[in-house]
Design an enzyme around this catalytic site. Structure first.
Site, mmCIF file in Angstrom:
data_model
loop_
_atom_site.group_PDB
_atom_site.id
_atom_site.type_symbol
_atom_site.label_atom_id
_atom_site.label_comp_id
_atom_site.label_asym_id
_atom_site.label_seq_id
_atom_site.Cartn_x
_atom_site.Cartn_y
_atom_site.Cartn_z
ATOM 1 N N CYS A 2 -43.903 -45.882 -4.029
ATOM 2 C CA CYS A 2 -45.221 -46.109 -3.408
ATOM 3 C C CYS A 2 -45.802 -47.446 -3.898
ATOM 4 O O CYS A 2 -45.159 -48.185 -4.642
ATOM 5 C CB CYS A 2 -46.184 -44.988 -3.791
ATOM 6 S SG CYS A 2 -45.470 -43.336 -3.669
HETATM 7 N N1 GLN Z 1 -42.059 -39.326 -6.291
HETATM 8 C C1 GLN Z 1 -43.357 -39.486 -5.704
HETATM 9 C C2 GLN Z 1 -43.480 -38.816 -4.350
HETATM 10 O O1 GLN Z 1 -42.578 -38.201 -3.866
HETATM 11 C C3 GLN Z 1 -43.740 -40.935 -5.603
HETATM 12 C C4 GLN Z 1 -42.837 -41.646 -4.658
HETATM 13 C C5 GLN Z 1 -42.966 -43.093 -4.704
HETATM 14 O O2 GLN Z 1 -43.396 -43.727 -5.654
HETATM 15 N N2 GLN Z 1 -42.540 -43.610 -3.634
HETATM 16 O O3 GLN Z 1 -44.500 -38.919 -3.762
#
Ligand code: GLN
Length: 232
Positions: A2
């Site tokens: 994210c």
């Molecule tokens: N693992 C977290 C989620 O599934 C964050 C994912 C991310 O950083 N893209 O939301």
């Protein structure tokens, strides 16, 4: 992976922080510039901010892509705060898709966002009952916010227990920002009236600085401090 961003300083509107910067979180939701894992961040978004009315933050989270949040553009210019934390999500495979899995996660005055992935098996079972979701980031948030003063040690321990983990977090209690760089990008921008921490620069201001990997950043009204994160 994210993308997330936080502000500590003089009050700024959510529009100024998220929507108006050329490469702000809105643009990063479909066209991040430094994202190494995943391409778009369309699996939800969230923002939290503080007001003098109460110590706990207000949060607005949604499982929609932020660009599809029809009312945000009209509300964001009206909400100003001296402490804001926001994120756009690219869900890890196997994680839930509802808004309870979107950052920021909260506990009392604290809230936290996580860019990355962690094997939930390395997190203590005590974290689960307080987690807002079974999402790895929510369980990590519950674990970290149970003892915010141990955030650096707990990140380093999780990283040692799961060498594949990426553990970039942003946390705040409204008075300070704590951030870690552990496996992904993090940048800091000092301005005359406050500090921005972000997964990637939201504009081309030459004052942005990259934070080295395995670093804890602490932002208070007194300044910015970088500390090396050591594996236990
Ligand atoms: N693992 C977290 C989620 O599934 C964050 C994912 C991310 O950083 N893209 O939301």
């Amino acid at each position: 992976m994210c993308r997330h961003v936080a502000w500590l300083g003089a009050p700024r509107t959510l529009a100024e922080l998220l929507l108006e910067p050329e490469h702000g979180l809105l643009r990063q939701s479909w066209e991040p510039r430094r994202q190494a894992h995943g391409t778009v961040n369309a699996d939800g978004w969230g923002v939290g901010w503080y007001s003098p009315a109460r110590p706990e933050p207000a949060r607005w989270r949604s499982s929609r892509p932020v660009w599809a949040e029809a009312s945000l553009a009209s509300v964001a210019p009206h909400v100003a705060s001296g402490c804001v934390l926001a994120a756009v999500r690219s869900a890890t495979v196997g994680m839930p898709g509802d808004e309870s899995a979107c950052a920021p996660f909260a506990r009392g005055r604290w809230m936290l966002s996580h860019n990355g992935v962690v094997d939930r098996a390395v997190l203590p079972a005590e974290a689960w009952p307080a987690a807002e979701s079974v999402c790895d980031s929510a369980v990590l948030a519950a674990h970290l916010l149970a003892a915010p003063e141990e955030l650096a040690e707990r990140i380093a321990a999780a990283g040692a227990a799961d060498p594949a983990a990426r553990l970039n977090v942003l946390a705040t209690d409204g008075e300070r920002l704590l951030a870690t760089a552990w496996g992904d990008t993090l940048s800091v921008l000092r301005t005359p009236d406050g500090v921005v921490l972000a997964s990637e620069p939201f504009d081309d201001d030459p004052a942005w600085c990259d934070v080295p990997d395995r670093t804890l950043v602490t932002v208070t009204p007194d300044g910015v401090e970088l500390t090396r994160l050591e594996a236990p």
